[in-house]
Design a protein around this motif. Structure first.
Motif, PDB file in Angstrom:
ATOM      1  N   LEU A   1       0.854  -1.186   0.000  1.00 19.98           N
ATOM      2  CA  LEU A   1       0.000   0.000   0.000  1.00 19.98           C
ATOM      3  C   LEU A   1       0.883   1.227   0.000  1.00 19.98           C
ATOM      4  O   LEU A   1       1.882   1.285   0.729  1.00 19.98           O
ATOM      5  CB  LEU A   1      -0.902   0.035   1.234  1.00 19.98           C
ATOM      6  CG  LEU A   1      -1.917  -1.082   1.399  1.00 19.98           C
ATOM      7  CD1 LEU A   1      -2.726  -0.867   2.680  1.00 19.98           C
ATOM      8  CD2 LEU A   1      -2.841  -1.184   0.205  1.00 19.98           C
ATOM      9  N   MET A   2       0.518   2.200  -0.807  1.00 20.22           N
ATOM     10  CA  MET A   2       1.238   3.469  -0.805  1.00 20.22           C
ATOM     11  C   MET A   2       0.337   4.518  -0.175  1.00 20.22           C
ATOM     12  O   MET A   2      -0.815   4.678  -0.577  1.00 20.22           O
ATOM     13  CB  MET A   2       1.635   3.903  -2.203  1.00 20.22           C
ATOM     14  CG  MET A   2       2.438   5.180  -2.205  1.00 20.22           C
ATOM     15  SD  MET A   2       3.290   5.404  -3.753  1.00 20.22           S
ATOM     16  CE  MET A   2       4.496   6.620  -3.273  1.00 20.22           C
ATOM     17  N   PHE A   3       0.886   5.199   0.822  1.00 17.65           N
ATOM     18  CA  PHE A   3       0.181   6.256   1.530  1.00 17.65           C
ATOM     19  C   PHE A   3       0.795   7.591   1.156  1.00 17.65           C
ATOM     20  O   PHE A   3       2.015   7.742   1.131  1.00 17.65           O
ATOM     21  CB  PHE A   3       0.311   6.069   3.047  1.00 17.65           C
ATOM     22  CG  PHE A   3      -0.345   4.830   3.565  1.00 17.65           C
ATOM     23  CD1 PHE A   3      -1.636   4.869   4.059  1.00 17.65           C
ATOM     24  CD2 PHE A   3       0.333   3.619   3.566  1.00 17.65           C
ATOM     25  CE1 PHE A   3      -2.238   3.721   4.546  1.00 17.65           C
ATOM     26  CE2 PHE A   3      -0.258   2.466   4.054  1.00 17.65           C
ATOM     27  CZ  PHE A   3      -1.556   2.524   4.543  1.00 17.65           C
ATOM     28  N   LYS A   4      -0.066   8.542   0.869  1.00 12.12           N
ATOM     29  CA  LYS A   4       0.392   9.887   0.539  1.00 12.12           C
ATOM     30  C   LYS A   4      -0.611  10.861   1.151  1.00 12.12           C
ATOM     31  O   LYS A   4      -1.814  10.710   0.953  1.00 12.12           O
ATOM     32  CB  LYS A   4       0.466  10.053  -0.975  1.00 12.12           C
ATOM     33  CG  LYS A   4       1.105  11.322  -1.442  1.00 12.12           C
ATOM     34  CD  LYS A   4       1.251  11.299  -2.959  1.00 12.12           C
ATOM     35  CE  LYS A   4       1.784  12.600  -3.464  1.00 12.12           C
ATOM     36  NZ  LYS A   4       1.810  12.631  -4.932  1.00 12.12           N
ATOM     37  N   ASN A   5      -0.122  11.806   1.908  1.00 10.57           N
ATOM     38  CA  ASN A   5      -0.984  12.783   2.573  1.00 10.57           C
ATOM     39  C   ASN A   5      -2.066  12.110   3.415  1.00 10.57           C
ATOM     40  O   ASN A   5      -3.217  12.542   3.442  1.00 10.57           O
ATOM     41  CB  ASN A   5      -1.621  13.733   1.558  1.00 10.57           C
ATOM     42  CG  ASN A   5      -0.589  14.509   0.773  1.00 10.57           C
ATOM     43  OD1 ASN A   5       0.422  14.923   1.322  1.00 10.57           O
ATOM     44  ND2 ASN A   5      -0.821  14.686  -0.506  1.00 10.57           N
ATOM     45  N   GLY A   6      -1.698  11.015   4.064  1.00  9.29           N
ATOM     46  CA  GLY A   6      -2.616  10.335   4.965  1.00  9.29           C
ATOM     47  C   GLY A   6      -3.654   9.448   4.311  1.00  9.29           C
ATOM     48  O   GLY A   6      -4.570   8.967   4.974  1.00  9.29           O
ATOM     49  N   GLU A   7      -3.533   9.198   3.022  1.00 14.34           N
ATOM     50  CA  GLU A   7      -4.497   8.365   2.303  1.00 14.34           C
ATOM     51  C   GLU A   7      -3.785   7.267   1.525  1.00 14.34           C
ATOM     52  O   GLU A   7      -2.672   7.449   1.053  1.00 14.34           O
ATOM     53  CB  GLU A   7      -5.298   9.208   1.309  1.00 14.34           C
ATOM     54  CG  GLU A   7      -6.168  10.255   1.937  1.00 14.34           C
ATOM     55  CD  GLU A   7      -6.968  11.023   0.892  1.00 14.34           C
ATOM     56  OE1 GLU A   7      -7.282  10.453  -0.171  1.00 14.34           O
ATOM     57  OE2 GLU A   7      -7.259  12.198   1.144  1.00 14.34           O
ATOM     58  N   VAL A   8      -4.486   6.146   1.348  1.00  7.05           N
ATOM     59  CA  VAL A   8      -3.976   5.085   0.481  1.00  7.05           C
ATOM     60  C   VAL A   8      -4.210   5.538  -0.957  1.00  7.05           C
ATOM     61  O   VAL A   8      -5.343   5.788  -1.367  1.00  7.05           O
ATOM     62  CB  VAL A   8      -4.692   3.740   0.734  1.00  7.05           C
ATOM     63  CG1 VAL A   8      -4.208   2.678  -0.251  1.00  7.05           C
ATOM     64  CG2 VAL A   8      -4.478   3.274   2.168  1.00  7.05           C
ATOM     65  N   VAL A   9      -3.117   5.656  -1.719  1.00  2.31           N
ATOM     66  CA  VAL A   9      -3.226   6.111  -3.105  1.00  2.31           C
ATOM     67  C   VAL A   9      -2.916   4.999  -4.106  1.00  2.31           C
ATOM     68  O   VAL A   9      -3.141   5.169  -5.302  1.00  2.31           O
ATOM     69  CB  VAL A   9      -2.319   7.339  -3.386  1.00  2.31           C
ATOM     70  CG1 VAL A   9      -2.787   8.547  -2.585  1.00  2.31           C
ATOM     71  CG2 VAL A   9      -0.859   7.028  -3.113  1.00  2.31           C
ATOM     72  N   GLU A  10      -2.424   3.879  -3.608  1.00  2.00           N
ATOM     73  CA  GLU A  10      -2.085   2.755  -4.502  1.00  2.00           C
ATOM     74  C   GLU A  10      -2.134   1.462  -3.707  1.00  2.00           C
ATOM     75  O   GLU A  10      -1.727   1.421  -2.551  1.00  2.00           O
ATOM     76  CB  GLU A  10      -0.688   2.956  -5.076  1.00  2.00           C
ATOM     77  CG  GLU A  10      -0.345   2.084  -6.247  1.00  2.00           C
ATOM     78  CD  GLU A  10      -0.987   2.544  -7.555  1.00  2.00           C
ATOM     79  OE1 GLU A  10      -1.495   1.664  -8.270  1.00  2.00           O
ATOM     80  OE2 GLU A  10      -0.966   3.739  -7.865  1.00  2.00           O
ATOM     81  N   LYS A  11      -2.645   0.418  -4.360  1.00  2.00           N
ATOM     82  CA  LYS A  11      -2.676  -0.920  -3.759  1.00  2.00           C
ATOM     83  C   LYS A  11      -2.150  -1.899  -4.806  1.00  2.00           C
ATOM     84  O   LYS A  11      -2.700  -2.004  -5.901  1.00  2.00           O
ATOM     85  CB  LYS A  11      -4.105  -1.286  -3.361  1.00  2.00           C
ATOM     86  CG  LYS A  11      -4.218  -2.604  -2.645  1.00  2.00           C
ATOM     87  CD  LYS A  11      -5.669  -2.826  -2.214  1.00  2.00           C
ATOM     88  CE  LYS A  11      -5.805  -4.013  -1.312  1.00  2.00           C
ATOM     89  NZ  LYS A  11      -7.189  -4.136  -0.809  1.00  2.00           N
ATOM     90  N   ILE A  12      -1.080  -2.582  -4.455  1.00  2.00           N
ATOM     91  CA  ILE A  12      -0.419  -3.513  -5.372  1.00  2.00           C
ATOM     92  C   ILE A  12      -0.422  -4.886  -4.718  1.00  2.00           C
ATOM     93  O   ILE A  12       0.153  -5.063  -3.647  1.00  2.00           O
ATOM     94  CB  ILE A  12       1.032  -3.068  -5.658  1.00  2.00           C
ATOM     95  CG1 ILE A  12       1.059  -1.606  -6.119  1.00  2.00           C
ATOM     96  CG2 ILE A  12       1.700  -3.988  -6.654  1.00  2.00           C
ATOM     97  CD1 ILE A  12       2.349  -0.894  -5.832  1.00  2.00           C
ATOM     98  N   VAL A  13      -1.068  -5.841  -5.363  1.00  2.00           N
ATOM     99  CA  VAL A  13      -1.171  -7.195  -4.808  1.00  2.00           C
ATOM    100  C   VAL A  13      -0.307  -8.133  -5.633  1.00  2.00           C
ATOM    101  O   VAL A  13      -0.363  -8.117  -6.863  1.00  2.00           O
ATOM    102  CB  VAL A  13      -2.632  -7.690  -4.799  1.00  2.00           C
ATOM    103  CG1 VAL A  13      -2.723  -9.082  -4.208  1.00  2.00           C
ATOM    104  CG2 VAL A  13      -3.522  -6.722  -4.029  1.00  2.00           C
ATOM    105  N   GLY A  14       0.478  -8.949  -4.941  1.00  2.00           N
ATOM    106  CA  GLY A  14       1.308  -9.935  -5.620  1.00  2.00           C
ATOM    107  C   GLY A  14       2.659  -9.372  -6.017  1.00  2.00           C
ATOM    108  O   GLY A  14       3.018  -8.250  -5.668  1.00  2.00           O
ATOM    109  N   PHE A  15       3.393 -10.166  -6.761  1.00  2.00           N
ATOM    110  CA  PHE A  15       4.733  -9.777  -7.188  1.00  2.00           C
ATOM    111  C   PHE A  15       4.652  -8.758  -8.308  1.00  2.00           C
ATOM    112  O   PHE A  15       3.809  -8.847  -9.190  1.00  2.00           O
ATOM    113  CB  PHE A  15       5.516 -11.008  -7.662  1.00  2.00           C
ATOM    114  CG  PHE A  15       6.930 -10.685  -8.040  1.00  2.00           C
ATOM    115  CD1 PHE A  15       7.899 -10.583  -7.060  1.00  2.00           C
ATOM    116  CD2 PHE A  15       7.277 -10.462  -9.355  1.00  2.00           C
ATOM    117  CE1 PHE A  15       9.217 -10.264  -7.392  1.00  2.00           C
ATOM    118  CE2 PHE A  15       8.586 -10.146  -9.699  1.00  2.00           C
ATOM    119  CZ  PHE A  15       9.546 -10.057  -8.711  1.00  2.00           C
ATOM    120  N   ASN A  16       5.535  -7.785  -8.282  1.00  2.00           N
ATOM    121  CA  ASN A  16       5.683  -6.803  -9.345  1.00  2.00           C
ATOM    122  C   ASN A  16       7.160  -6.612  -9.612  1.00  2.00           C
ATOM    123  O   ASN A  16       7.976  -6.692  -8.694  1.00  2.00           O
ATOM    124  CB  ASN A  16       5.067  -5.467  -8.929  1.00  2.00           C
ATOM    125  CG  ASN A  16       3.633  -5.340  -9.359  1.00  2.00           C
ATOM    126  OD1 ASN A  16       3.353  -4.770 -10.397  1.00  2.00           O
ATOM    127  ND2 ASN A  16       2.733  -5.885  -8.568  1.00  2.00           N
TER     128      ASN A  16
END
Length: 115
Positions: free
Chosen positions: A81-96
């Motif tokens: 999960l990527m958090f920016k300014n207190g919010e989740v802005v991206e969700k990446i599941v699995g291998f990348n």
């Protein structure tokens, strides 16, 4: 520099380290038993090293802190999960791949920093 570049965080300090951070934060939700998580970890270490002082990366053991996994409705591991300014802005599941993860980070940093 790779020693402790990705810090394990606990439920008690999760909100402070993710929501109250001045810079974007990536959080890896993983389990020690997860082979794919072990493959992803070195990639995230490289990204953490490259974006040092522009991005924080933490990890959460979902077996130990199951309530955090439930809180964010995680369906699988690894999840980033990527958090920016207190919010989740991206969700990446699995291998990348490193390239894909780097592109995601660049996208979210480009308005804040010269990357």
């Amino acid at each position: 520099m790779k020693n402790n570049i990705i810090l394990n965080i606990e439920e008690r300090n999760f909100d402070r380290l993710t929501f109250d951070n001045k810079i974007p934060v990536l959080v890896l939700f993983y389990a020690k038993r997860c082979v794919v998580c072990k493959m992803l970890y070195p990639i995230l270490e490289e990204i953490a090293e490259y974006y040092f002082r522009k991005l924080k990366i933490y990890s959460v053991d979902v077996d130990r802190y199951e309530t955090l996994a439930q809180r964010f409705r995680l369906k699988g591991i690894p999840t980033v999960l990527m958090f920016k300014n207190g919010e989740v802005v991206e969700k990446i599941v699995g291998f990348n791949s490193k390239k894909n993860l780097d592109n995601i980070v660049k996208y979210h940093l480009r308005n804040d920093f010269n990357v």
